[in-house]
Design a protein around this motif. Structure first.
Motif, PDB file in Angstrom:
ATOM      1  N   LEU A  32      79.148  47.999  87.337  1.00  0.00           N
ATOM      2  CA  LEU A  32      80.406  47.391  87.779  1.00  0.00           C
ATOM      3  C   LEU A  32      80.176  46.008  88.399  1.00  0.00           C
ATOM      4  O   LEU A  32      81.009  45.115  88.247  1.00  0.00           O
ATOM      5  N   LEU A  33      79.033  45.832  89.061  1.00  0.00           N
ATOM      6  CA  LEU A  33      78.720  44.518  89.624  1.00  0.00           C
ATOM      7  C   LEU A  33      78.480  43.469  88.540  1.00  0.00           C
ATOM      8  O   LEU A  33      78.730  42.286  88.760  1.00  0.00           O
ATOM      9  N   VAL A  34      78.012  43.903  87.381  1.00  0.00           N
ATOM     10  CA  VAL A  34      77.850  42.979  86.258  1.00  0.00           C
ATOM     11  C   VAL A  34      79.195  42.324  85.948  1.00  0.00           C
ATOM     12  O   VAL A  34      79.297  41.093  85.841  1.00  0.00           O
ATOM     13  N   VAL A  35      80.212  43.147  85.824  1.00  0.00           N
ATOM     14  CA  VAL A  35      81.549  42.647  85.488  1.00  0.00           C
ATOM     15  C   VAL A  35      82.075  41.752  86.616  1.00  0.00           C
ATOM     16  O   VAL A  35      82.595  40.656  86.366  1.00  0.00           O
ATOM     17  N   VAL A  36      81.923  42.196  87.847  1.00  0.00           N
ATOM     18  CA  VAL A  36      82.435  41.446  88.995  1.00  0.00           C
ATOM     19  C   VAL A  36      81.750  40.081  89.107  1.00  0.00           C
ATOM     20  O   VAL A  36      82.413  39.048  89.250  1.00  0.00           O
ATOM     21  N   PHE A  37      80.412  40.074  89.039  1.00  0.00           N
ATOM     22  CA  PHE A  37      79.693  38.810  89.177  1.00  0.00           C
ATOM     23  C   PHE A  37      79.953  37.868  88.002  1.00  0.00           C
ATOM     24  O   PHE A  37      80.014  36.650  88.188  1.00  0.00           O
ATOM     25  N   ASP A  38      80.110  38.415  86.810  1.00  0.00           N
ATOM     26  CA  ASP A  38      80.443  37.563  85.669  1.00  0.00           C
ATOM     27  C   ASP A  38      81.798  36.885  85.869  1.00  0.00           C
ATOM     28  O   ASP A  38      81.949  35.691  85.608  1.00  0.00           O
ATOM     29  N   LEU A  39      82.773  37.657  86.319  1.00  0.00           N
ATOM     30  CA  LEU A  39      84.109  37.085  86.567  1.00  0.00           C
ATOM     31  C   LEU A  39      84.067  36.020  87.651  1.00  0.00           C
ATOM     32  O   LEU A  39      84.620  34.927  87.490  1.00  0.00           O
ATOM     33  N   ILE A  40      83.404  36.330  88.754  1.00  0.00           N
ATOM     34  CA  ILE A  40      83.323  35.363  89.852  1.00  0.00           C
ATOM     35  C   ILE A  40      82.582  34.102  89.389  1.00  0.00           C
ATOM     36  O   ILE A  40      82.990  32.986  89.718  1.00  0.00           O
ATOM     37  N   ALA A  41      81.507  34.296  88.634  1.00  0.00           N
ATOM     38  CA  ALA A  41      80.724  33.144  88.153  1.00  0.00           C
ATOM     39  C   ALA A  41      81.569  32.217  87.301  1.00  0.00           C
ATOM     40  O   ALA A  41      81.465  30.990  87.416  1.00  0.00           O
ATOM     41  N   LEU A  42      82.411  32.796  86.451  1.00  0.00           N
ATOM     42  CA  LEU A  42      83.226  31.955  85.569  1.00  0.00           C
ATOM     43  C   LEU A  42      84.418  31.341  86.285  1.00  0.00           C
ATOM     44  O   LEU A  42      84.726  30.169  86.090  1.00  0.00           O
ATOM     45  N   VAL A  43      85.082  32.121  87.131  1.00  0.00           N
ATOM     46  CA  VAL A  43      86.266  31.612  87.828  1.00  0.00           C
ATOM     47  C   VAL A  43      85.879  30.590  88.895  1.00  0.00           C
ATOM     48  O   VAL A  43      86.491  29.523  88.997  1.00  0.00           O
ATOM     49  N   ALA A  44      84.845  30.901  89.677  1.00  0.00           N
ATOM     50  CA  ALA A  44      84.441  30.009  90.778  1.00  0.00           C
ATOM     51  C   ALA A  44      83.427  28.959  90.331  1.00  0.00           C
ATOM     52  O   ALA A  44      82.997  28.149  91.150  1.00  0.00           O
ATOM     53  N   ILE A 112      71.709  35.448  75.095  1.00  0.00           N
ATOM     54  CA  ILE A 112      72.597  34.437  75.689  1.00  0.00           C
ATOM     55  C   ILE A 112      71.833  33.654  76.763  1.00  0.00           C
ATOM     56  O   ILE A 112      71.890  32.425  76.828  1.00  0.00           O
ATOM     57  N   ARG A 113      71.114  34.365  77.593  1.00  0.00           N
ATOM     58  CA  ARG A 113      70.358  33.762  78.696  1.00  0.00           C
ATOM     59  C   ARG A 113      69.264  32.823  78.182  1.00  0.00           C
ATOM     60  O   ARG A 113      69.001  31.787  78.797  1.00  0.00           O
ATOM     61  N   LEU A 114      68.627  33.200  77.078  1.00  0.00           N
ATOM     62  CA  LEU A 114      67.598  32.336  76.501  1.00  0.00           C
ATOM     63  C   LEU A 114      68.186  31.024  75.987  1.00  0.00           C
ATOM     64  O   LEU A 114      67.573  29.966  76.118  1.00  0.00           O
ATOM     65  N   ARG A 115      69.373  31.108  75.405  1.00  0.00           N
ATOM     66  CA  ARG A 115      70.012  29.919  74.835  1.00  0.00           C
ATOM     67  C   ARG A 115      70.549  28.991  75.922  1.00  0.00           C
ATOM     68  O   ARG A 115      70.359  27.786  75.863  1.00  0.00           O
ATOM     69  N   ASP A 116      71.280  29.566  76.879  1.00  0.00           N
ATOM     70  CA  ASP A 116      71.827  28.759  77.975  1.00  0.00           C
ATOM     71  C   ASP A 116      72.167  29.693  79.140  1.00  0.00           C
ATOM     72  O   ASP A 116      73.212  30.355  79.127  1.00  0.00           O
ATOM     73  N   PRO A 117      71.309  29.745  80.161  1.00  0.00           N
ATOM     74  CA  PRO A 117      71.544  30.663  81.280  1.00  0.00           C
ATOM     75  C   PRO A 117      72.748  30.286  82.150  1.00  0.00           C
ATOM     76  O   PRO A 117      73.165  31.074  82.981  1.00  0.00           O
ATOM     77  N   GLN A 118      73.320  29.114  81.923  1.00  0.00           N
ATOM     78  CA  GLN A 118      74.455  28.640  82.716  1.00  0.00           C
ATOM     79  C   GLN A 118      75.808  28.963  82.083  1.00  0.00           C
ATOM     80  O   GLN A 118      76.845  28.689  82.677  1.00  0.00           O
ATOM     81  N   GLN A 119      75.814  29.522  80.874  1.00  0.00           N
ATOM     82  CA  GLN A 119      77.051  29.786  80.147  1.00  0.00           C
ATOM     83  C   GLN A 119      77.155  31.266  79.791  1.00  0.00           C
ATOM     84  O   GLN A 119      76.144  31.953  79.643  1.00  0.00           O
ATOM     85  N   LEU A 120      78.384  31.716  79.624  1.00  0.00           N
ATOM     86  CA  LEU A 120      78.630  33.089  79.194  1.00  0.00           C
ATOM     87  C   LEU A 120      79.857  33.086  78.286  1.00  0.00           C
ATOM     88  O   LEU A 120      80.937  32.648  78.697  1.00  0.00           O
ATOM     89  N   PRO A 121      79.713  33.538  77.042  1.00  0.00           N
ATOM     90  CA  PRO A 121      80.877  33.552  76.147  1.00  0.00           C
ATOM     91  C   PRO A 121      81.939  34.552  76.621  1.00  0.00           C
ATOM     92  O   PRO A 121      81.618  35.583  77.221  1.00  0.00           O
ATOM     93  N   LEU A 122      83.178  34.236  76.326  1.00  0.00           N
ATOM     94  CA  LEU A 122      84.271  35.122  76.719  1.00  0.00           C
ATOM     95  C   LEU A 122      84.160  36.495  76.053  1.00  0.00           C
ATOM     96  O   LEU A 122      84.601  37.498  76.613  1.00  0.00           O
ATOM     97  N   ALA A 123      83.559  36.540  74.876  1.00  0.00           N
ATOM     98  CA  ALA A 123      83.381  37.823  74.191  1.00  0.00           C
ATOM     99  C   ALA A 123      82.523  38.767  75.036  1.00  0.00           C
ATOM    100  O   ALA A 123      82.766  39.983  75.068  1.00  0.00           O
ATOM    101  N   PHE A 124      81.544  38.213  75.729  1.00  0.00           N
ATOM    102  CA  PHE A 124      80.712  39.066  76.579  1.00  0.00           C
ATOM    103  C   PHE A 124      81.519  39.592  77.755  1.00  0.00           C
ATOM    104  O   PHE A 124      81.333  40.732  78.177  1.00  0.00           O
ATOM    105  N   LEU A 125      82.427  38.781  78.264  1.00  0.00           N
ATOM    106  CA  LEU A 125      83.307  39.248  79.342  1.00  0.00           C
ATOM    107  C   LEU A 125      84.173  40.408  78.867  1.00  0.00           C
ATOM    108  O   LEU A 125      84.395  41.365  79.604  1.00  0.00           O
ATOM    109  N   GLY A 126      84.660  40.313  77.648  1.00  0.00           N
ATOM    110  CA  GLY A 126      85.439  41.415  77.074  1.00  0.00           C
ATOM    111  C   GLY A 126      84.600  42.669  76.939  1.00  0.00           C
ATOM    112  O   GLY A 126      85.061  43.774  77.245  1.00  0.00           O
TER     113      GLY A 126
END
Length: 165
Positions: A32-44, A112-126
Motif C-alpha cells: 500500500l505504501l508503494v501506491v501512496v508514495f508513487d502518488l505523492i511523488a507525482l503530485v508533489a 523503469i528505474r533503469l531507464r529513468d529513476p525520476q519518472q513513472l509512467p501513468l500506466a504503472f500508477l494504474g
C-alpha cells in the motif's frame, strides 16, 4: 517419522501463535505504501519518493513469498469447515495471484528505474491502483477467516476437536 514433528497446541499449530498474519502485515503495509508514495511523488513532484516506493515494492515482493509459505502450512493445519473451506481457497488463490502481480510489477518497475529513476509512467500508477485494490480484497478475505470463522482460534479448534463443528 511423525513422532519427530512437534505436538500441536490449543490453536492447532506447532508454534505458539499464528505467524501468517504477522508476516503478511509487512506485505500489506509495503504494497500500500508503494501506491501512496508513487502518488505523492507525482503530485508533489518529489522524485526521491519514487526510490522509497521502489524499495517498498521489493520488500512486499520478497515477504509475500514468506507469507505464502507460512500461510500454506497454517492453512493445512486449520481444519476449515463449511463455507470457510471455499473462503480459504479464494484467499490462497488470491495470495498466489498477488505474488505474481507483485513480481511482475517489481520487474517492470526495475526496468523503469533503469531507464529513468525520476519518472513513472501513468500506466504503472494504474497497475499500482489495481495492486492496492487486490490487497484490500485479500485483507477482507483473511479477516473473515479469522473474525467470522475463527480459524486457529482456541474456541473453534476446541469445538473441531470435540466434533461439534
Amino acid at each position: 517419522m511423525l513422532e519427530l514433528l512437534p505436538a500441536l497446541n490449543d490453536r492447532n499449530l506447532p508454534w505458539p501463535d499464528t505467524l501468517h498474519p504477522i508476516v503478511v502485515h509487512f506485505v500489506i503495509a509495503s504494497a500500500l505504501l508503494v501506491v501512496v508514495f508513487d502518488l505523492i511523488a507525482l503530485v508533489a513532484r518529489k522524485p526521491a519518493l519514487l526510490e522509497v516506493s521502489f524499495w517498498n515494492l521489493l520488500v512486499a515482493t520478497a515477504t509475500i513469498f514468506v507469507a505464502i509459505i507460512v500461510g500454506q502450512v497454517e492453512a493445512g493445519l486449520a481444519n476449515p469447515y463449511g463455507a470457510s473451506r471455499e473462503l480459504l481457497n479464494q484467499h490462497t488463490t488470491l495470495g498466489w495471484a498477488l505474488a505474481g502481480v507483485l513480481s511482475v510489477l517489481t520487474a517492470w518497475r526495475y526496468v523503469i528505474r533503469l531507464r529513468d529513476p525520476q519518472q513513472l509512467p501513468l500506466a504503472f500508477l494504474g497497475a499500482g491502483a489495481l495492486l492496492g485494490a487486490l490487497v484490500v480484497v485479500q485483507v477482507v478475505l483473511g479477516d473473515r477467516l479469522i473474525w467470522v470463522y475463527g480459524l486457529h482460534t482456541v474456541p473453534v479448534v476446541d469445538a473441531l476437536r470435540r466434533g461439534l463443528v
